[in-house]
Motif scaffolding. Structure first.
Motif, PDB file in Angstrom:
ATOM      1  N   ALA A  22       0.827  -1.210   0.000  1.00  0.00           N
ATOM      2  CA  ALA A  22       0.000   0.000   0.000  1.00  0.00           C
ATOM      3  C   ALA A  22       0.861   1.259   0.000  1.00  0.00           C
ATOM      4  O   ALA A  22       0.591   2.211  -0.731  1.00  0.00           O
ATOM      5  N   GLN A  23       1.919   1.266   0.799  1.00  0.00           N
ATOM      6  CA  GLN A  23       2.827   2.412   0.833  1.00  0.00           C
ATOM      7  C   GLN A  23       3.510   2.599  -0.523  1.00  0.00           C
ATOM      8  O   GLN A  23       3.672   3.710  -0.998  1.00  0.00           O
ATOM      9  N   TRP A  24       3.913   1.503  -1.138  1.00  0.00           N
ATOM     10  CA  TRP A  24       4.538   1.538  -2.458  1.00  0.00           C
ATOM     11  C   TRP A  24       3.601   2.203  -3.460  1.00  0.00           C
ATOM     12  O   TRP A  24       4.003   3.084  -4.221  1.00  0.00           O
ATOM     13  N   GLN A  25       2.334   1.779  -3.463  1.00  0.00           N
ATOM     14  CA  GLN A  25       1.363   2.331  -4.405  1.00  0.00           C
ATOM     15  C   GLN A  25       1.017   3.780  -4.066  1.00  0.00           C
ATOM     16  O   GLN A  25       0.870   4.604  -4.967  1.00  0.00           O
ATOM     17  N   THR A  26       0.907   4.117  -2.786  1.00  0.00           N
ATOM     18  CA  THR A  26       0.617   5.484  -2.361  1.00  0.00           C
ATOM     19  C   THR A  26       1.727   6.437  -2.784  1.00  0.00           C
ATOM     20  O   THR A  26       1.484   7.607  -3.048  1.00  0.00           O
ATOM     21  N   SER A  27       2.934   5.938  -2.865  1.00  0.00           N
ATOM     22  CA  SER A  27       4.083   6.751  -3.287  1.00  0.00           C
ATOM     23  C   SER A  27       4.108   6.977  -4.792  1.00  0.00           C
ATOM     24  O   SER A  27       5.041   7.567  -5.321  1.00  0.00           O
TER      25      SER A  27
END
Length: 123
Positions: A22-27
């Motif tokens: 999720a953090q990867w995609q949010t970035s």
């Protein structure tokens, strides 16, 4: 199958990347679509999941917000994983010390550090 012959394999991935998806995609990063690559969060590392995915190699960051490569190695060792684990990082002051520590914790695992900067120089 690397974890035993019981269970049904529905998706075999050669590479499993562990991280905060999720953090990867949010970035703003896209999760690559590939039959040979699967992503998961640290909490997904359970025996049933590994039996289904049956990865040959697992990639993990050296340090993440919620876990580090030693946590991943210990979890996989407990689950009986016998494939390779590669921890990715850069700018590590003493990578050999990290590698030695993880190998001492989990001596039967095929564990190694990969410096991202060194890989980038090869391409």
């Amino acid at each position: 199958m690397r974890l035993g012959e019981h269970g049904t394999r529905t998706h075999v991935a050669k590479i499993l990347a562990v991280g905060d998806v999720a953090q990867w995609q949010t970035s703003g990063n896209a999760v690559p679509a590939s039959a040979d690559l699967r992503f998961c969060n640290f909490v997904d590392l359970e025996l049933e999941f590994l039996q289904v995915v049956s990865p040959e190699v697992i990639l993990t960051p050296v340090v993440a917000d919620q876990f580090d490569c030693a946590d991943v190695a210990l979890r996989l060792d407990t689950l009986g994983y016998t494939g390779s684990i590669r921890a990715l990082g850069n700018g590590m002051p003493k990578p050999e010390m990290i590698e030695r520590e993880v190998k001492a914790l989990c001596p039967t695992l095929d564990f190694a550090l990969v410096e991202i900067e060194a890989v980038a120089r090869l391409s």
